[in-house]
Design an enzyme around this catalytic site. Structure first.
Site, PDB file in Angstrom:
ATOM      1  N   ASN A 201       0.614  -1.329  -0.046  1.00  0.00           N
ATOM      2  CA  ASN A 201       0.055  -0.148  -0.021  1.00  0.00           C
ATOM      3  C   ASN A 201       1.008   1.282  -0.077  1.00  0.00           C
ATOM      4  O   ASN A 201       1.853   1.414   1.050  1.00  0.00           O
ATOM      5  CB  ASN A 201      -0.599   0.052   1.337  1.00  0.00           C
ATOM      6  CG  ASN A 201      -1.822   1.155   1.188  1.00  0.00           C
ATOM      7  OD1 ASN A 201      -1.715   2.199   1.000  1.00  0.00           O
ATOM      8  ND2 ASN A 201      -3.375   0.907   1.661  1.00  0.00           N
TER       9      ASN A 201
ATOM     10  N   ASP B 242      -0.169   4.388  -0.013  1.00  0.00           N
ATOM     11  CA  ASP B 242      -0.913   5.736   0.331  1.00  0.00           C
ATOM     12  C   ASP B 242      -0.059   6.858   1.134  1.00  0.00           C
ATOM     13  O   ASP B 242      -0.214   8.000   0.960  1.00  0.00           O
ATOM     14  CB  ASP B 242      -2.138   5.381   1.258  1.00  0.00           C
ATOM     15  CG  ASP B 242      -3.208   4.251   0.442  1.00  0.00           C
ATOM     16  OD1 ASP B 242      -3.298   4.593  -0.846  1.00  0.00           O
ATOM     17  OD2 ASP B 242      -4.166   4.056   1.311  1.00  0.00           O
TER      18      ASP B 242
ATOM     19  N   ARG C  23       2.738  18.908   1.493  1.00  0.00           N
ATOM     20  CA  ARG C  23       3.287  20.243   0.728  1.00  0.00           C
ATOM     21  C   ARG C  23       2.552  20.491  -0.471  1.00  0.00           C
ATOM     22  O   ARG C  23       2.832  21.596  -1.238  1.00  0.00           O
ATOM     23  CB  ARG C  23       4.815  19.969   0.511  1.00  0.00           C
ATOM     24  CG  ARG C  23       5.508  19.982   1.482  1.00  0.00           C
ATOM     25  CD  ARG C  23       5.455  21.378   2.533  1.00  0.00           C
ATOM     26  NE  ARG C  23       6.355  22.331   1.908  1.00  0.00           N
ATOM     27  CZ  ARG C  23       7.630  22.628   1.962  1.00  0.00           C
ATOM     28  NH1 ARG C  23       8.351  21.691   2.614  1.00  0.00           N
ATOM     29  NH2 ARG C  23       7.932  23.460   1.181  1.00  0.00           N
TER      30      ARG C  23
ATOM     31  N   HIS D 199      -5.643   3.778  -2.090  1.00  0.00           N
ATOM     32  CA  HIS D 199      -6.968   4.165  -1.544  1.00  0.00           C
ATOM     33  C   HIS D 199      -7.342   5.409  -2.054  1.00  0.00           C
ATOM     34  O   HIS D 199      -6.739   6.378  -1.573  1.00  0.00           O
ATOM     35  CB  HIS D 199      -6.885   4.167  -0.040  1.00  0.00           C
ATOM     36  CG  HIS D 199      -8.483   4.154   0.689  1.00  0.00           C
ATOM     37  ND1 HIS D 199      -8.674   4.003   1.931  1.00  0.00           N
ATOM     38  CD2 HIS D 199      -9.470   4.330   0.154  1.00  0.00           C
ATOM     39  CE1 HIS D 199      -9.879   4.199   2.375  1.00  0.00           C
ATOM     40  NE2 HIS D 199     -10.537   4.766   1.212  1.00  0.00           N
TER      41      HIS D 199
ATOM     42  N   ARG E 223      -9.646   7.947  -1.352  1.00  0.00           N
ATOM     43  CA  ARG E 223     -10.587   8.409  -0.353  1.00  0.00           C
ATOM     44  C   ARG E 223     -11.433   9.434  -0.900  1.00  0.00           C
ATOM     45  O   ARG E 223     -10.975  10.419  -1.859  1.00  0.00           O
ATOM     46  CB  ARG E 223     -10.183   8.785   0.894  1.00  0.00           C
ATOM     47  CG  ARG E 223      -9.203   7.495   1.441  1.00  0.00           C
ATOM     48  CD  ARG E 223      -8.697   8.080   2.974  1.00  0.00           C
ATOM     49  NE  ARG E 223      -9.796   8.723   3.947  1.00  0.00           N
ATOM     50  CZ  ARG E 223     -10.047   7.967   5.005  1.00  0.00           C
ATOM     51  NH1 ARG E 223      -9.428   6.894   5.328  1.00  0.00           N
ATOM     52  NH2 ARG E 223     -11.104   8.400   5.719  1.00  0.00           N
TER      53      ARG E 223
ATOM     54  N   ARG F  28      -7.482  12.885   0.745  1.00  0.00           N
ATOM     55  CA  ARG F  28      -6.331  13.445   1.620  1.00  0.00           C
ATOM     56  C   ARG F  28      -4.909  12.697   1.266  1.00  0.00           C
ATOM     57  O   ARG F  28      -3.845  13.247   1.558  1.00  0.00           O
ATOM     58  CB  ARG F  28      -6.567  12.802   3.265  1.00  0.00           C
ATOM     59  CG  ARG F  28      -6.468  11.232   3.411  1.00  0.00           C
ATOM     60  CD  ARG F  28      -6.755  10.983   4.834  1.00  0.00           C
ATOM     61  NE  ARG F  28      -8.102  11.327   5.405  1.00  0.00           N
ATOM     62  CZ  ARG F  28      -8.595  10.816   6.509  1.00  0.00           C
ATOM     63  NH1 ARG F  28      -7.949  10.309   7.133  1.00  0.00           N
ATOM     64  NH2 ARG F  28      -9.671  11.240   6.664  1.00  0.00           N
ATOM     65  N   HIS F  29      -4.856  11.663   0.305  1.00  0.00           N
ATOM     66  CA  HIS F  29      -3.596  11.387   0.116  1.00  0.00           C
ATOM     67  C   HIS F  29      -3.548  10.908  -1.572  1.00  0.00           C
ATOM     68  O   HIS F  29      -3.229  11.780  -2.337  1.00  0.00           O
ATOM     69  CB  HIS F  29      -2.912  10.239   0.978  1.00  0.00           C
ATOM     70  CG  HIS F  29      -3.891   9.077   1.400  1.00  0.00           C
ATOM     71  ND1 HIS F  29      -4.510   8.297   0.243  1.00  0.00           N
ATOM     72  CD2 HIS F  29      -4.158   8.385   2.570  1.00  0.00           C
ATOM     73  CE1 HIS F  29      -5.496   7.467   1.079  1.00  0.00           C
ATOM     74  NE2 HIS F  29      -5.116   7.629   2.525  1.00  0.00           N
TER      75      HIS F  29
ATOM     76  N   GLU G 114      -8.557   0.437  -3.061  1.00  0.00           N
ATOM     77  CA  GLU G 114      -9.615   0.544  -2.003  1.00  0.00           C
ATOM     78  C   GLU G 114     -10.527   1.982  -2.217  1.00  0.00           C
ATOM     79  O   GLU G 114     -10.094   2.800  -2.615  1.00  0.00           O
ATOM     80  CB  GLU G 114      -8.693   0.746  -0.783  1.00  0.00           C
ATOM     81  CG  GLU G 114      -7.702  -0.329  -0.348  1.00  0.00           C
ATOM     82  CD  GLU G 114      -7.367   0.043   1.009  1.00  0.00           C
ATOM     83  OE1 GLU G 114      -7.902   0.894   1.987  1.00  0.00           O
ATOM     84  OE2 GLU G 114      -6.175  -0.757   1.295  1.00  0.00           O
TER      85      GLU G 114
ATOM     86  N   THR H 102      -7.180   6.433   9.972  1.00  0.00           N
ATOM     87  CA  THR H 102      -6.895   5.526   8.948  1.00  0.00           C
ATOM     88  C   THR H 102      -8.299   4.670   9.160  1.00  0.00           C
ATOM     89  O   THR H 102      -9.130   4.814   9.850  1.00  0.00           O
ATOM     90  CB  THR H 102      -5.766   4.554   9.134  1.00  0.00           C
ATOM     91  OG1 THR H 102      -5.503   3.878   8.015  1.00  0.00           O
ATOM     92  CG2 THR H 102      -5.542   4.247  10.254  1.00  0.00           C
ATOM     93  N   THR H 103      -8.388   3.688   8.333  1.00  0.00           N
ATOM     94  CA  THR H 103      -9.600   2.800   8.353  1.00  0.00           C
ATOM     95  C   THR H 103      -9.705   2.188   9.813  1.00  0.00           C
ATOM     96  O   THR H 103      -8.670   1.375  10.160  1.00  0.00           O
ATOM     97  CB  THR H 103      -9.775   1.695   7.345  1.00  0.00           C
ATOM     98  OG1 THR H 103      -9.268   2.375   6.165  1.00  0.00           O
ATOM     99  CG2 THR H 103     -10.835   0.891   7.346  1.00  0.00           C
TER     100      THR H 103
ATOM    101  N   HIS I 285      -3.772  -4.599   7.752  1.00  0.00           N
ATOM    102  CA  HIS I 285      -3.953  -3.149   8.566  1.00  0.00           C
ATOM    103  C   HIS I 285      -3.384  -3.447   9.880  1.00  0.00           C
ATOM    104  O   HIS I 285      -3.481  -4.288  10.585  1.00  0.00           O
ATOM    105  CB  HIS I 285      -5.465  -3.183   8.951  1.00  0.00           C
ATOM    106  CG  HIS I 285      -5.552  -1.759   9.562  1.00  0.00           C
ATOM    107  ND1 HIS I 285      -5.750  -0.777   8.602  1.00  0.00           N
ATOM    108  CD2 HIS I 285      -5.750  -1.206  10.758  1.00  0.00           C
ATOM    109  CE1 HIS I 285      -6.128   0.336   9.290  1.00  0.00           C
ATOM    110  NE2 HIS I 285      -5.986   0.228  10.458  1.00  0.00           N
ATOM    111  N   GLY I 286      -2.056  -2.766   9.989  1.00  0.00           N
ATOM    112  CA  GLY I 286      -1.333  -2.842  11.207  1.00  0.00           C
ATOM    113  C   GLY I 286      -0.296  -3.921  11.071  1.00  0.00           C
ATOM    114  O   GLY I 286       0.517  -3.959  12.278  1.00  0.00           O
TER     115      GLY I 286
ATOM    116  N   GLY J 183       1.140  -1.601   4.272  1.00  0.00           N
ATOM    117  CA  GLY J 183       1.504  -0.223   3.662  1.00  0.00           C
ATOM    118  C   GLY J 183       2.265   0.735   4.902  1.00  0.00           C
ATOM    119  O   GLY J 183       3.531   0.966   4.554  1.00  0.00           O
ATOM    120  N   HIS J 184       1.773   1.007   5.996  1.00  0.00           N
ATOM    121  CA  HIS J 184       2.587   1.908   6.540  1.00  0.00           C
ATOM    122  C   HIS J 184       3.747   1.402   7.208  1.00  0.00           C
ATOM    123  O   HIS J 184       4.828   2.184   7.112  1.00  0.00           O
ATOM    124  CB  HIS J 184       1.665   2.195   7.901  1.00  0.00           C
ATOM    125  CG  HIS J 184       2.157   3.038   8.943  1.00  0.00           C
ATOM    126  ND1 HIS J 184       3.187   2.972  10.029  1.00  0.00           N
ATOM    127  CD2 HIS J 184       1.902   4.671   8.717  1.00  0.00           C
ATOM    128  CE1 HIS J 184       3.228   4.199  10.549  1.00  0.00           C
ATOM    129  NE2 HIS J 184       2.844   5.157   9.877  1.00  0.00           N
TER     130      HIS J 184
END
Length: 241
Positions: free
Chosen positions: A7, A9, A18, A43, A45, A49-50, A70, A100-101, A190-191, A212-213
């Site tokens: 991911n 994102d 920026r 994703h 959204r 936002r991203h 997503e 986040t989700t 997720h996570g 992702g993160h």
């Protein structure tokens, strides 16, 4: 082999801080592919936002592995998906105030809306998955809608430790069995990070993990290609033992 969806994102999150042109998530996707990604997840959204509309268009044109978009059950976003036709569409819940989700999609409580979205996406030739909490009624509803996969929400597992984490893993295992029995692909995400991913990856017949993160965070230190390659090596060992 367990498929790794990366991911990207949060590469776009840095760019949008920026409102400029870098870092480009399209470049990040190419580097992720070089590192061993089997798919690229992003994703779109409703609040943008991203990931932006331009990102979706260019990613789907340039990514050589599968693409996983997503999106919420929002008519305008579904229109974009049907126009650009990613390999997969992952339906998720969205909240404007969430970072986040924060949970799985409520299929039982919003069945008509989810069903309409699934039908439109499948009519466009897109494979459909649903992001769900490991709850039997939600999985049963997903099977009734004929989706191709369920991605289990692993956030509660990732955010706990000790006996509570073990209990959450058992919930994921039971849900995974229900998903497989219903004939759907088993995905999770997720996570997940370099430390907690192994037990989830080792669940029977796990097909795909979307991460992702943790990978983007690691990439800040070592670069995207190496960060993805490190996760690829961890997952490859799961099936080797």
């Amino acid at each position: 082999m367990i498929e790794l969806g990366v991911n990207i994102d949060h590469v776009a999150t840095v760019r949008q801080a920026r409102r400029t042109y870098e870092p480009d998530p399209v470049v990040a996707a190419a580097l992720a592919e070089q590192g061993g990604a089997d798919g690229i997840t992003f994703h779109l959204r409703e609040d943008r936002r991203h990931i932006q509309d331009r990102d979706v268009e260019v990613l789907i044109k340039t990514v050589t592995v599968k693409t996983n978009l997503e999106l919420a059950c929002d008519e305008a976003t579904i229109d974009i998906a049907c126009r650009h036709r990613p390999t997969w569409a992952l339906l998720v819940p969205e909240g404007r105030q969430e970072v986040t989700t924060e949970g799985g999609l409520d299929v039982t409580g919003g069945r008509d809306r989810v069903e309409r979205s699934v039908k439109r996406l499948k009519d466009a030739g897109i494979l459909v998955s649903l992001f769900l909490d490991p709850e039997a009624p939600q999985i049963e509803a997903a099977a009734e809608l004929g989706v191709d996969a369920v991605e289990l929400h692993t956030g509660p597992y990732a955010n706990t430790t000790g006996p509570e984490r073990d209990a959450q893993l058992q919930r994921l295992a039971a849900a995974g069995q229900q998903i497989r029995t219903a004939g759907m692909r088993l995905h999770a995400g997720h996570g997940l990070n370099y430390v907690n991913v192994r037990p989830v990856a080792a669940l029977p017949e796990m097909v795909e993990l979307n991460i992702g993160h943790a990978i983007v965070s690691r990439a800040v230190m070592v670069g995207m290609r190496e960060a993805v390659a490190e996760m690829r090596r961890i997952l490859d060992l799961i099936r080797a033992v």
